[in-house]
Design an enzyme around this catalytic site. Structure first.
Site, PDB file in Angstrom:
ATOM      1  N   LYS A 143       0.863  -1.185   0.000  1.00 28.74           N
ATOM      2  CA  LYS A 143       0.000   0.000   0.000  1.00 28.74           C
ATOM      3  C   LYS A 143       0.896   1.231   0.000  1.00 28.74           C
ATOM      4  CE  LYS A 143      -4.184  -1.411   2.451  1.00 28.74           C
ATOM      5  NZ  LYS A 143      -4.986  -1.109   3.653  1.00 28.74           N
ATOM      6  N   GLU A 185       2.180  -2.361  16.831  1.00 29.01           N
ATOM      7  CA  GLU A 185       1.861  -3.175  15.644  1.00 29.01           C
ATOM      8  C   GLU A 185       2.411  -4.601  15.803  1.00 29.01           C
ATOM      9  OE1 GLU A 185      -0.198  -1.735  13.591  1.00 29.01           O
ATOM     10  OE2 GLU A 185       0.201   0.422  13.817  1.00 29.01           O
ATOM     11  N   ARG A 241      -7.537  -9.391   5.003  1.00 28.51           N
ATOM     12  CA  ARG A 241      -6.571  -8.338   5.311  1.00 28.51           C
ATOM     13  C   ARG A 241      -7.098  -7.361   6.355  1.00 28.51           C
ATOM     14  NH1 ARG A 241      -2.362  -5.409   1.081  1.00 28.51           N
ATOM     15  NH2 ARG A 241      -1.522  -3.925   2.563  1.00 28.51           N
ATOM     16  N   HIS A 248      -7.490  -0.690  15.501  1.00 34.82           N
ATOM     17  CA  HIS A 248      -7.417   0.554  14.728  1.00 34.82           C
ATOM     18  C   HIS A 248      -8.749   1.290  14.620  1.00 34.82           C
ATOM     19  CE1 HIS A 248      -3.447  -0.856  13.808  1.00 34.82           C
ATOM     20  NE2 HIS A 248      -3.179   0.184  13.056  1.00 34.82           N
TER      21      HIS A 248
HETATM   22  N1  LIG Z   1       1.560   1.613   3.707  1.00 34.19           N
HETATM   23  C1  LIG Z   1       1.089   1.008   4.780  1.00 34.19           C
HETATM   24  O1  LIG Z   1       0.603  -0.133   4.719  1.00 34.19           O
HETATM   25  C2  LIG Z   1       1.167   1.712   6.093  1.00 34.19           C
HETATM   26  C3  LIG Z   1       0.914   1.018   7.284  1.00 34.19           C
HETATM   27  C4  LIG Z   1       1.043   1.688   8.492  1.00 34.19           C
HETATM   28  C5  LIG Z   1       1.425   3.027   8.496  1.00 34.19           C
HETATM   29  N2  LIG Z   1       1.653   3.689   7.323  1.00 34.19           N
HETATM   30  C6  LIG Z   1       2.099   5.104   7.310  1.00 34.19           C
HETATM   31  O2  LIG Z   1       3.362   5.189   7.940  1.00 34.19           O
HETATM   32  C7  LIG Z   1       3.532   6.522   8.437  1.00 34.19           C
HETATM   33  C8  LIG Z   1       4.155   6.455   9.818  1.00 34.19           C
HETATM   34  O3  LIG Z   1       5.419   5.835   9.719  1.00 34.19           O
HETATM   35  P1  LIG Z   1       6.491   5.936  10.894  1.00 34.19           P
HETATM   36  O4  LIG Z   1       5.844   5.643  12.167  1.00 34.19           O
HETATM   37  O5  LIG Z   1       7.661   5.135  10.460  1.00 34.19           O
HETATM   38  O6  LIG Z   1       6.817   7.496  10.954  1.00 34.19           O
HETATM   39  P2  LIG Z   1       7.932   8.408  10.224  1.00 34.19           P
HETATM   40  O7  LIG Z   1       8.258   7.907   8.886  1.00 34.19           O
HETATM   41  O8  LIG Z   1       7.455   9.808  10.351  1.00 34.19           O
HETATM   42  O9  LIG Z   1       9.205   8.203  11.174  1.00 34.19           O
HETATM   43  C9  LIG Z   1       9.131   8.645  12.509  1.00 34.19           C
HETATM   44  C10 LIG Z   1      10.320   9.564  12.863  1.00 34.19           C
HETATM   45  O10 LIG Z   1      11.496   8.779  12.988  1.00 34.19           O
HETATM   46  C11 LIG Z   1      12.549   9.319  12.218  1.00 34.19           C
HETATM   47  N3  LIG Z   1      13.400   8.181  11.865  1.00 34.19           N
HETATM   48  C12 LIG Z   1      13.176   7.250  10.905  1.00 34.19           C
HETATM   49  N4  LIG Z   1      14.091   6.270  11.007  1.00 34.19           N
HETATM   50  C13 LIG Z   1      14.919   6.604  12.033  1.00 34.19           C
HETATM   51  C14 LIG Z   1      16.041   5.981  12.620  1.00 34.19           C
HETATM   52  N5  LIG Z   1      16.456   4.786  12.213  1.00 34.19           N
HETATM   53  N6  LIG Z   1      16.640   6.603  13.651  1.00 34.19           N
HETATM   54  C15 LIG Z   1      16.174   7.783  14.120  1.00 34.19           C
HETATM   55  N7  LIG Z   1      15.107   8.421  13.614  1.00 34.19           N
HETATM   56  C16 LIG Z   1      14.491   7.821  12.578  1.00 34.19           C
HETATM   57  C17 LIG Z   1      11.847  10.001  11.081  1.00 34.19           C
HETATM   58  O11 LIG Z   1      12.664  10.979  10.486  1.00 34.19           O
HETATM   59  C18 LIG Z   1      10.630  10.604  11.791  1.00 34.19           C
HETATM   60  O12 LIG Z   1      10.970  11.803  12.423  1.00 34.19           O
HETATM   61  C19 LIG Z   1       2.168   7.177   8.397  1.00 34.19           C
HETATM   62  O13 LIG Z   1       2.143   8.122   7.350  1.00 34.19           O
HETATM   63  C20 LIG Z   1       1.208   6.039   8.093  1.00 34.19           C
HETATM   64  O14 LIG Z   1       0.082   6.435   7.338  1.00 34.19           O
HETATM   65  C21 LIG Z   1       1.542   3.051   6.144  1.00 34.19           C
HETATM   66 ZN   LIG Z   2      -1.272   1.031  12.547  1.00 34.42          ZN
END
Ligand SMILES: NC(=O)c1ccc[n+]([C@@H]2O[C@H](COP(=O)([O-])OP(=O)(O)OC[C@H]3O[C@@H](n4cnc5c(N)ncnc54)[C@H](O)[C@@H]3O)[C@@H](O)[C@H]2O)c1
Ligand SMILES: [Zn+2]
Length: 362
Positions: A143, A185, A241, A248
């Protein structure tokens, strides 16, 4: 190192999981016949931490690398930013065969994935997730999306990567709050599908929290395997799925009612407990199973009490949520640890009673 295979009709790929894999990226891509020009999409935070060692590995693999940076933050997961990236891809002479590599958390993965899915009707995508959430959830399943208007993930596609390279070492620089977000998760995946894995978490939570290499590898491997298995059986979310939405439905209501003060993983933790309480109230989930869930969530550092929010807003948001089916609230409820069921039999009244009682307890 461990490997999860995602077997989809015409679109199978591997998720490599282990510590130090970033340094092997060039070689791994060469192994599946990828070489030449490659575009990394990342943000300044992750680039500073991991850009250099990734780039060195790619150069060793004979790649010519261009790095594109997107500012850090959910607000940049937008069509506007996608438009800027299309222009930068075109300026870098990206062609149909030029892969995009997404280096970062879920925001970068979703945005870069969306751009890869749409630029020239689709160019190859490689995911290199660096948050726990991205490693166990967003990088798997294809996705990709951007937010539009006030709606999250409103414009997107199903678009599978060529490969996912998951270096668990990157979790060592992750802020604690982001780690526990991802753990929500992880716990979710165990509850919906795998009671042995839940027991593993119970037994090894201290090692997981202290970021022990073996414990992290196992946790990411097993969670990724569960997500991959569910996605394999239902790539386009026709049925099964939706069990990934456990926690959620109410979680989303809580995020919104708190004006997003409560982070996603925290809201999902509360949502999983709320769904557990509903199931218990319906006479299905045993009390001691609910207690086990609550204990693991608590030990992880995630919230176990219902915040003082307007219950009506929570329920109203749920009503507007896409997880609703023909006017009824559709819920994923735990039957026991390791198994959930999907039901339309939960009335808004029951949800309200459970939430109000929970408020009174705390
Ligand atoms: N496509 C899908 O199936 C799916 C599923 C769940 C969530 N999402 C999406 O994912 C997003 C959230 O992702 P997230 O929680 O990873 O947030 P994010 O990508 O914003 O990362 C969180 C923070 O961590 C920092 N960061 C990333 N890797 C790091 C590392 N190794 N060390 C230090 N800092 C680091 C980033 O710069 C950011 O500030 C949302 O937009 C959500 O909609 C998508
Ligand atoms: Zn989630």
């Amino acid at each position: 190192m461990k490997t999860v295979e995602v077997k989809l009709p015409g679109d199978s790929y591997r998720i490599h999981i282990g510590s130090g894999l970033l340094e092997q990226t060039g070689q791994r891509l060469n192994e599946i016949g990828i070489s030449g020009r490659l575009i990394i999409i990342t943000n300044p935070v992750v680039n500073e931490l991991y850009g250099r060692s990734l780039e060195q590995s790619l150069v060793r693999g004979g790649f010519q690398v261009t790095v594109l940076e997107v500012p850090d933050g959910e607000e940049y997961k937008s069509l506007d930013m996608a438009g800027k990236l299309y222009q930068q891809l075109s300026d870098a002479y990206a062609e149909r065969a030029t892969p995009v590599l997404a280096l970062g958390g879920g925001v970068i993965g979703d945005l870069a994935g969306f751009v890869a899915a749409t630029y020239q009707r689709g160019i190859p995508l490689v995911q290199v997730p660096t948050t726990l959430l991205a490693q166990v959830d967003s990088s798997i399943g294809g996705k990709v999306a951007v937010n539009h208007g006030h709606l999250k993930n409103n414009v997107g596609a199903f678009y599978q990567p060529l490969m996912v390279i998951t270096d668990t070492n990157t979790l060592k620089t992750l802020p604690g709050k982001e780690f526990s977000n991802g753990m929500a998760e992880v716990i979710k995946s165990a509850v919906i599908r795998d009671s042995d894995f839940f027991a593993f978490i119970e037994e090894n939570l201290d090692n997981i929290k202290s970021l022990d290499d073996d414990a992290l590898e196992e946790v990411v491997f097993r969670s990724a395997g569960i997500k991959a298995e569910v996605v394999e059986k239902d790539e386009k979310e026709a049925g099964l799925r939706s069990i990934l939405n456990y926690g959620h439905t109410i979680g989303h209501g809580i995020e919104t009612a708190s004006d997003f003060e409560i982070a996603h993983g925290q809201a999902v933790a509360i949502g999983m407990l709320a769904a557990g309480r509903i199931s218990h109230r319906m006479g299905i989930l045993e009390r001691d199973e609910l207690d086990r869930l609550q204990t693991v969530i608590d030990r992880t550092g995630l919230p176990t009490s219902l915040p003082k929010l307007n219950t009506n807003i929570i329920i109203e948001v749920m009503g507007h949520d896409k997880k609703i089916s023909q006017g009824k609230l559709r819920f994923v409820l735990p039957r026991r640890i390791g198994e959930v069921f999907i039901t339309d039999e939960v009335s808004p009244d029951l949800v309200e009673r459970v939430l109000v009682d929970w408020h009174e307890e705390t």
